[in-house]
Design a protein around this motif. Structure first.
Motif, mmCIF file in Angstrom:
data_model
loop_
_atom_site.group_PDB
_atom_site.id
_atom_site.type_symbol
_atom_site.label_atom_id
_atom_site.label_comp_id
_atom_site.label_asym_id
_atom_site.label_seq_id
_atom_site.Cartn_x
_atom_site.Cartn_y
_atom_site.Cartn_z
ATOM 1 N N MET A 2 0.811 -1.201 0.000
ATOM 2 C CA MET A 2 0.000 0.000 0.000
ATOM 3 C C MET A 2 0.850 1.259 0.000
ATOM 4 O O MET A 2 0.333 2.364 0.153
ATOM 5 C CB MET A 2 -0.955 0.019 1.187
ATOM 6 C CG MET A 2 -2.022 -1.037 1.140
ATOM 7 S SD MET A 2 -2.990 -0.989 -0.364
ATOM 8 C CE MET A 2 -4.143 0.292 0.029
ATOM 9 N N ASN A 3 2.161 1.107 -0.132
ATOM 10 C CA ASN A 3 3.009 2.292 -0.203
ATOM 11 C C ASN A 3 2.756 3.001 -1.533
ATOM 12 O O ASN A 3 2.671 2.363 -2.581
ATOM 13 C CB ASN A 3 4.473 1.859 -0.099
ATOM 14 C CG ASN A 3 5.382 3.035 0.178
ATOM 15 O OD1 ASN A 3 5.098 4.153 -0.237
ATOM 16 N ND2 ASN A 3 6.446 2.779 0.900
ATOM 17 N N VAL A 4 2.647 4.326 -1.505
ATOM 18 C CA VAL A 4 2.272 5.034 -2.721
ATOM 19 C C VAL A 4 3.443 5.192 -3.678
ATOM 20 O O VAL A 4 3.246 5.405 -4.869
ATOM 21 C CB VAL A 4 1.684 6.435 -2.426
ATOM 22 C CG1 VAL A 4 0.416 6.291 -1.631
ATOM 23 C CG2 VAL A 4 2.676 7.307 -1.734
ATOM 24 N N LEU A 5 4.668 5.109 -3.174
ATOM 25 C CA LEU A 5 5.813 5.410 -4.024
ATOM 26 C C LEU A 5 5.934 4.473 -5.222
ATOM 27 O O LEU A 5 5.986 4.949 -6.360
ATOM 28 C CB LEU A 5 7.100 5.400 -3.179
ATOM 29 C CG LEU A 5 8.081 6.509 -3.518
ATOM 30 C CD1 LEU A 5 7.393 7.853 -3.529
ATOM 31 C CD2 LEU A 5 9.236 6.499 -2.543
ATOM 32 N N PRO A 6 5.966 3.137 -5.013
ATOM 33 C CA PRO A 6 6.025 2.265 -6.192
ATOM 34 C C PRO A 6 4.832 2.456 -7.115
ATOM 35 O O PRO A 6 4.974 2.396 -8.344
ATOM 36 C CB PRO A 6 6.043 0.852 -5.613
ATOM 37 C CG PRO A 6 5.737 0.973 -4.189
ATOM 38 C CD PRO A 6 6.034 2.358 -3.770
ATOM 39 N N ALA A 7 3.667 2.725 -6.532
ATOM 40 C CA ALA A 7 2.470 2.921 -7.355
ATOM 41 C C ALA A 7 2.651 4.112 -8.282
ATOM 42 O O ALA A 7 2.350 4.044 -9.480
ATOM 43 C CB ALA A 7 1.255 3.120 -6.453
ATOM 44 N N LEU A 8 3.174 5.218 -7.732
ATOM 45 C CA LEU A 8 3.353 6.410 -8.558
ATOM 46 C C LEU A 8 4.375 6.155 -9.651
ATOM 47 O O LEU A 8 4.176 6.540 -10.803
ATOM 48 C CB LEU A 8 3.800 7.592 -7.695
ATOM 49 C CG LEU A 8 2.715 8.196 -6.825
ATOM 50 C CD1 LEU A 8 3.279 9.332 -5.999
ATOM 51 C CD2 LEU A 8 1.590 8.698 -7.691
ATOM 52 N N VAL A 9 5.472 5.483 -9.276
ATOM 53 C CA VAL A 9 6.520 5.210 -10.263
ATOM 54 C C VAL A 9 5.940 4.376 -11.400
ATOM 55 O O VAL A 9 6.097 4.705 -12.582
ATOM 56 C CB VAL A 9 7.706 4.477 -9.603
ATOM 57 C CG1 VAL A 9 8.674 3.992 -10.669
ATOM 58 C CG2 VAL A 9 8.409 5.400 -8.640
ATOM 59 N N PHE B 159 5.573 5.044 3.534
ATOM 60 C CA PHE B 159 6.438 4.533 4.608
ATOM 61 C C PHE B 159 5.747 4.622 5.966
ATOM 62 O O PHE B 159 6.308 5.120 6.936
ATOM 63 C CB PHE B 159 7.776 5.274 4.614
ATOM 64 C CG PHE B 159 8.488 5.174 3.301
ATOM 65 C CD1 PHE B 159 8.881 3.940 2.813
ATOM 66 C CD2 PHE B 159 8.723 6.308 2.532
ATOM 67 C CE1 PHE B 159 9.515 3.832 1.575
ATOM 68 C CE2 PHE B 159 9.354 6.202 1.316
ATOM 69 C CZ PHE B 159 9.753 4.959 0.833
ATOM 70 N N GLY B 160 4.513 4.157 5.992
ATOM 71 C CA GLY B 160 3.816 4.086 7.268
ATOM 72 C C GLY B 160 2.949 5.287 7.591
ATOM 73 O O GLY B 160 2.061 5.203 8.433
ATOM 74 N N LEU B 161 3.222 6.422 6.906
ATOM 75 C CA LEU B 161 2.430 7.617 7.185
ATOM 76 C C LEU B 161 1.156 7.552 6.332
ATOM 77 O O LEU B 161 1.214 7.599 5.112
ATOM 78 C CB LEU B 161 3.261 8.846 6.809
ATOM 79 C CG LEU B 161 2.911 10.166 7.450
ATOM 80 C CD1 LEU B 161 2.921 10.037 8.965
ATOM 81 C CD2 LEU B 161 3.906 11.217 7.003
#
Lengths: 400, 335
Positions: A93-100, A180-182
């Protein structure tokens, strides 16, 4: 600083301040006052301001610089959303890989469409992009249901694998998007007297991304590459004669703007992890065209302004109803009140699209440069008296 | 064999709507050089002309009938349309029944007027502006028209039934039955298309308009006020779209966004036929209609799933890439 000229740096700083302080600026009215309905400082709406700002900034790189009017950009937004949601389903559910991923997929998709569509120019280009977008929409709606989940839209469920994360939280509910948890939906309220301001993680993430996107677009505008794009707009034949091939530049601009759209779509999915086919419909493509033109195509700040304006209208104007209007014009004599309300009720509530259409027509007809040109004209009006007093002969005109 | 015949009929029927809208679009583009994104809205307004006429005809007044009681125990109200009162029950009901065909007469002056106002009031100012500006302003106009209709008629589709005599099925060939109204629609569109072509080909007015399409400046130099004629052509194009809408009502109940749905398709049709070519628009309209209906046959869908949704766009993309001028486009038009 950042390789920008002073003027651009000032612009960037102003935009940064505006976005960072948006929860204050957009909430000028106390929470329980009658004017509170004009407050736009709640996270959901502010997120949409900046996300559609990104979308419009990207569209402007294509339309504002090269003059190619694409009527299919929503397809890239939709693709970005779908890839982001798939990332939430499969990875974490981390957004970073999703955005990439959403940027990469949208970039690849727009390269494909751009490669074909850019073989034609003018209205043919518009119709080709429109045809591609409608095709993607139709496919997402019907045949590609295993990937897009058709009419229902793609959602995250409890039994998704999520290799790096967890399928369900300890108490058995679907985990929420986070960085990252936030958590994206985490927010703190700040109450000062009658005012209440909300600061949400999601909004600030979007705002930071938008600032980076805005900075990149300034760099593109000021770069030799940007000059090439402008050359394409002003005279492609002449550019050909000087020995430059416009095609790779246009394609690059198309792909960049497609990646911006993918980023916007990914962010939309990060804030609310579901993606539906209607995001790809051609009316959605039309919306980003409206935003860019309304703000001012080819200017830096225009698209952001346009996106903000339209989303504000959409949310605030559509809330006003006949009763509200009656309460505003209570002081007027009855026939006047009724007449005024009769006219105005066309434009508010469900009729805000009408307002949008009218404003848009007026802008295209009288103010082709959009709000930015309007602002410049007003500025010149005030400056003229001052300038006339100074020295008229000192004014230099650039050679055409 | 029957299945193939049926698909051809289906295609001709779908194609006739495409052809009519594309014909109007091409008329506007060929005469005025304007890309009209509001054309779909004109189609929709035409459909709502028949809704309006239907409402006007069924305007009625209420009378109390003391012999019957409704469920609350009050005397029940009976609505009598004024038309029935004036013309008697038989003639009145027939008029109401035939409201859609009657709406053709009602719609022509309205659409001509709308076309005239639109051209003089708005489009006129955009001849010298780039095509992108024309697209944008007419797109804005389409939104405005659509929202106005939505405001006054609501967002739900409104039924405009065909006359009873034409709402059944018709035996067109031995063993092939087909909805009667669709046959009527096809014949109607052929009549309109034929009418437009005859008007351009056999009247002096049409000759001048054709000359203006070929070389506007020379016609102007000969002392002919070509702008006025082109304005009228805009009105005619608007009424062609409007009539297509009027007659389309019984096939698909009019709703406020029907125009937008058709607009994208009809633009594709125009591009496939060739910008500025009237026969091209008609030909492409029917061809794409037939292609679409063949693509929706069950055998083909199982072979290539989803093909019926995208066939038109696919064809358009291929045509634009291999034959950029379209099927019958002339050299030098919009290149």
């Amino acid at each position: 600083m950042f390789g920008l000229e002073k003027k651009d740096l000032n612009l960037l700083i102003i935009v940064a301040l505006l976005t960072m302080l948006a929860p204050f600026i957009l909430n000028p009215f106390p929470t329980d006052s009658a004017l509170a309905q004009f407050n736009a400082g709640y996270p959901d709406l502010m997120q949409r301001f900046v996300i559609y700002g990104i979308f419009a900034i990207g569209f402007n790189i294509l339309f504002g610089l090269t003059g190619y009017l694409s009527f299919g950009h929503a397809a890239f937004l939709g693709v970005g959303s779908y890839s982001a949601v798939w990332m939430f389903k499969l990875l974490s559910m981390n957004v970073l890989p999703a955005l990439v991923l959403s940027v990469i997929i949208a970039g690849a998709f727009s390269w494909l469409i751009g490669f074909i569509s850019l073989r034609r120019t003018g209205i043919y280009f518009s119709i080709l992009t429109l045809a591609f977008a409608q095709m993607s929409f139709a496919l997402a709606y019907s045949v590609l249901t295993p990937i897009t989940n058709g009419e229902t839209g793609l959602q995250i469920t409890l039994d998704d694998p999520r290799i790096l994360g967890m399928s369900a939280t300890a108490d058995g509910s679907i985990p929420v998007t986070n960085i990252f948890g936030l958590e994206m939906r985490a927010a703190t309220d700040l109450v000062i007297g009658p005012w209440s301001f909300t600061f949400s993680v999601g909004y600030y993430l979007c705002a930071l991304v938008m600032l980076v996107a805005f900075y990149l677009s300034i760099r593109i505008f000021r770069s030799p590459f940007g000059m090439m794009l402008r050359a394409i707009k002003s005279n492609q034949t002449r550019m050909n004669y000087t020995g430059l091939n416009p095609k790779p530049y246009t394609l690059a601009a198309f792909v960049i703007s497609g990646m911006y759209a993918g980023l916007a779509g990914g962010l939309l999915a990060c804030m609310d992890p579901l993606a539906g086919a209607e995001r790809m419909q051609w009316t959605a493509s039309g919306e980003v065209v409206l935003m860019t033109i309304l703000g001012g195509a080819g200017t830096l700040i225009g698209p952001v302004l346009g996106a903000g304006m339209i989303k504000y209208f959409e949310n605030i104007f559509s809330k006003i109803n006949e009763a509200t209007l009656h309460s505003w014009f209570d002081v007027l004599p009855d026939p006047m009140e009724n007449g005024l309300v009769w006219v105005l009720e066309h434009f508010v509530g469900a009729g805000w699209h009408l307002t949008l259409g009218v404003i848009f027509m007026l802008v295209v007809t009288f103010l082709p440069g959009g709000l930015v040109e309007g602002g410049q004209r007003i500025g010149r009006l005030f400056n003229r008296t001052k300038a006339a007093k100074d020295d008229e002969s000192a004014a230099t005109k650039p050679a055409e | 064999m029957d299945a193939i015949l049926l698909q051809i009929f289906n295609g001709l029927d779908k194609g006739s709507a495409y052809a009519l809208i594309a014909l109007g679009l091409t008329l506007i583009f060929g005469t005025l050089g304007v890309v009209n994104f509001a054309h779909g809205a004109l189609f929709m307004i035409g459909a709502f002309c028949s809704v309006t006429l239907q409402r006007l005809l069924t305007l009625s007044h209420e009378t109390l009938d003391p012999t019957k009681l409704d469920f609350l125990g009050n005397p029940s109200k009976i609505k009598t349309p004024y038309i029935v009162e004036w013309f008697g029950a038989d003639a009145g009901n027939t008029i109401i029944d035939w409201s859609v065909p009657l709406a053709i007469l009602f719609a022509i002056p309205i659409m001509l007027a709308i076309g005239y106002v639109m051209e003089r009031g708005l489009i006129k100012h955009f001849y010298k502006r780039p095509h992108a500006d024309q697209i944008l302003v007419t797109f804005g106009l389409a939104i405005v028209l659509q929202e106005l209709v939505k405001h006054y008629y609501g967002a739900n589709p409104i039924q405009t039934p065909a006359p009873d005599a034409l709402s059944g099925v018709m035996q067109i060939l031995p063993g092939v039955v087909y909805p009667a109204w669709r046959v009527v629609y096809f014949c109607f569109s052929l009549a309109i298309i034929g009418g437009v072509f005859a008007f351009l080909q056999f009247t002096t007015f049409g000759m001048v308009v054709r000359a203006g399409m070929a070389d506007r400046e020379t016609v102007g130099l000969l002392g002919i006020d070509i702008d006025r004629r082109f304005t009228l052509m805009f009105g005619i194009a608007a009424s062609v779209a409007g009539l297509a809408g009027v007659m389309y009502g019984p096939i698909n109940a009019p709703n406020y966004h029907m125009g937008m749905d058709f607009l994208v398709l009809s633009f594709v049709v125009v591009v496939v036929g060739g910008m500025g070519s009237l026969p091209g628009a008609v030909l492409a309209g029917f061809l794409l209609g037939i292609l679409e209906s063949f693509a929706s046959m069950r055998e083909i869908i199982t072979l290539i799933p989803g093909i019926n949704q995208i066939i038109i766009y696919l064809v358009a993309i291929v045509i634009l890439l291999v034959r950029p001028r379209g099927l019958m486009g002339r050299k030098g038009v919009m290149e």
